[in-house]
Design a protein around this motif. Sequence first.
Motif, PDB file in Angstrom:
ATOM      1  N   VAL A 195     -65.514 -59.452 -46.346  1.00 45.65           N
ATOM      2  CA  VAL A 195     -65.675 -59.713 -44.913  1.00 45.65           C
ATOM      3  C   VAL A 195     -64.461 -59.213 -44.140  1.00 45.65           C
ATOM      4  O   VAL A 195     -64.586 -58.538 -43.109  1.00 45.65           O
ATOM      5  CB  VAL A 195     -65.905 -61.222 -44.660  1.00 45.65           C
ATOM      6  N   GLU A 196     -63.261 -59.528 -44.636  1.00 46.18           N
ATOM      7  CA  GLU A 196     -62.030 -59.115 -43.959  1.00 46.18           C
ATOM      8  C   GLU A 196     -61.931 -57.595 -43.865  1.00 46.18           C
ATOM      9  O   GLU A 196     -61.591 -57.047 -42.807  1.00 46.18           O
ATOM     10  CB  GLU A 196     -60.813 -59.667 -44.703  1.00 46.18           C
ATOM     11  N   GLU A 197     -62.221 -56.926 -44.987  1.00 49.65           N
ATOM     12  CA  GLU A 197     -62.107 -55.464 -44.991  1.00 49.65           C
ATOM     13  C   GLU A 197     -63.137 -54.827 -44.058  1.00 49.65           C
ATOM     14  O   GLU A 197     -62.863 -53.801 -43.408  1.00 49.65           O
ATOM     15  CB  GLU A 197     -62.277 -54.910 -46.411  1.00 49.65           C
ATOM     16  N   THR A 198     -64.317 -55.419 -43.974  1.00 45.37           N
ATOM     17  CA  THR A 198     -65.347 -54.898 -43.076  1.00 45.37           C
ATOM     18  C   THR A 198     -64.895 -55.015 -41.628  1.00 45.37           C
ATOM     19  O   THR A 198     -65.033 -54.068 -40.837  1.00 45.37           O
ATOM     20  CB  THR A 198     -66.665 -55.659 -43.269  1.00 45.37           C
ATOM     21  N   LEU A 199     -64.326 -56.155 -41.273  1.00 39.98           N
ATOM     22  CA  LEU A 199     -63.853 -56.350 -39.903  1.00 39.98           C
ATOM     23  C   LEU A 199     -62.677 -55.430 -39.584  1.00 39.98           C
ATOM     24  O   LEU A 199     -62.570 -54.913 -38.463  1.00 39.98           O
ATOM     25  CB  LEU A 199     -63.461 -57.812 -39.695  1.00 39.98           C
ATOM     26  N   GLU A 200     -61.802 -55.210 -40.557  1.00 38.11           N
ATOM     27  CA  GLU A 200     -60.682 -54.297 -40.345  1.00 38.11           C
ATOM     28  C   GLU A 200     -61.174 -52.860 -40.156  1.00 38.11           C
ATOM     29  O   GLU A 200     -60.607 -52.090 -39.374  1.00 38.11           O
ATOM     30  CB  GLU A 200     -59.699 -54.380 -41.513  1.00 38.11           C
ATOM     31  N   ALA A 238     -60.649 -50.306 -36.976  1.00 37.99           N
ATOM     32  CA  ALA A 238     -60.152 -48.939 -37.139  1.00 37.99           C
ATOM     33  C   ALA A 238     -61.070 -47.949 -36.429  1.00 37.99           C
ATOM     34  O   ALA A 238     -60.606 -46.986 -35.805  1.00 37.99           O
ATOM     35  CB  ALA A 238     -60.034 -48.591 -38.621  1.00 37.99           C
ATOM     36  N   ILE A 239     -62.370 -48.179 -36.524  1.00 36.62           N
ATOM     37  CA  ILE A 239     -63.337 -47.308 -35.845  1.00 36.62           C
ATOM     38  C   ILE A 239     -63.132 -47.378 -34.338  1.00 36.62           C
ATOM     39  O   ILE A 239     -63.108 -46.363 -33.640  1.00 36.62           O
ATOM     40  CB  ILE A 239     -64.778 -47.712 -36.213  1.00 36.62           C
ATOM     41  N   LEU A 257     -58.605 -45.174 -40.159  1.00 39.62           N
ATOM     42  CA  LEU A 257     -60.019 -45.212 -40.548  1.00 39.62           C
ATOM     43  C   LEU A 257     -60.187 -44.858 -42.024  1.00 39.62           C
ATOM     44  O   LEU A 257     -60.910 -45.540 -42.758  1.00 39.62           O
ATOM     45  CB  LEU A 257     -60.822 -44.254 -39.672  1.00 39.62           C
ATOM     46  N   ALA A 258     -59.520 -43.798 -42.470  1.00 43.16           N
ATOM     47  CA  ALA A 258     -59.620 -43.390 -43.879  1.00 43.16           C
ATOM     48  C   ALA A 258     -59.091 -44.485 -44.797  1.00 43.16           C
ATOM     49  O   ALA A 258     -59.658 -44.748 -45.866  1.00 43.16           O
ATOM     50  CB  ALA A 258     -58.853 -42.086 -44.107  1.00 43.16           C
ATOM     51  N   GLU A 259     -57.997 -45.116 -44.385  1.00 39.28           N
ATOM     52  CA  GLU A 259     -57.416 -46.197 -45.187  1.00 39.28           C
ATOM     53  C   GLU A 259     -58.380 -47.372 -45.304  1.00 39.28           C
ATOM     54  O   GLU A 259     -58.593 -47.915 -46.398  1.00 39.28           O
ATOM     55  CB  GLU A 259     -56.104 -46.672 -44.555  1.00 39.28           C
ATOM     56  N   GLU A 260     -58.984 -47.771 -44.181  1.00 37.55           N
ATOM     57  CA  GLU A 260     -59.882 -48.924 -44.202  1.00 37.55           C
ATOM     58  C   GLU A 260     -61.199 -48.613 -44.920  1.00 37.55           C
ATOM     59  O   GLU A 260     -61.782 -49.480 -45.574  1.00 37.55           O
ATOM     60  CB  GLU A 260     -60.160 -49.410 -42.776  1.00 37.55           C
ATOM     61  N   LEU A 261     -61.657 -47.372 -44.833  1.00 38.59           N
ATOM     62  CA  LEU A 261     -62.832 -46.969 -45.607  1.00 38.59           C
ATOM     63  C   LEU A 261     -62.528 -47.083 -47.099  1.00 38.59           C
ATOM     64  O   LEU A 261     -63.376 -47.514 -47.889  1.00 38.59           O
ATOM     65  CB  LEU A 261     -63.253 -45.542 -45.258  1.00 38.59           C
TER      66      LEU A 261
END
Length: 204
Positions: free
Chosen positions: A34-39, A43-44, A52-56
């Motif tokens: 959930v946290e990573e999805t929100l981050e 980024a988007i 964005l690349a990091e969070e993907l």
Amino acid sequence: MSELERLVAVMHRLRSGCPWDAEQTHLSLVRYLVEETLELVEAIEAGDDQHLAEELGDLLLQVVFHAEIAAEEGRFDIEDVARRIADKLQARHPYVFADAEVPADLVGSWERAKAVEKARESALEGIPERLSALTRAHKVLVRAHSHGLDAASLGVPAPDDSVDDVGTEFLRLVARAESLGLDPEQEARSALRALESRVRAAES
């Protein structure tokens, strides 16, 4: 070795060599997912490619992590995950991968294909309960429309075309709820439940 293959190999090593990684389960990882999805959403919205690349990558790690746990239990692996989504995309896009015509209503066509594929009897089946009221309301209306139920027939007021800034209108409604001492999320959820009841009644 591709970088994707390297990531899978790294995850495999972590599960056997790192005590923290080794003790994780599907359930214990939910909050990180959930946290990573929100981050990733942030980024988007920020429009920073490096971020964005990091969070993907962080979100991809969650997918690989869950697939690794399942592989250890002999249930499925990352190849099965990739195969299933590729098969699904091809099956739901016959106008790309076969000779079918492009449907006039692409979203409705997608939802109808899902309903048939999953043998769903209601437009509401498969919509996550944990979505925010606003996100769920949008999903309910899209699903209802794909099943031939328009918003007006479900008692939803026609949109006010004079409103140019929908986002500001949302904030105005939140401010109105606040001035009345109401919880805007709960008010929206109550109205949504009533809408869902009307959808079910129309389907029966």
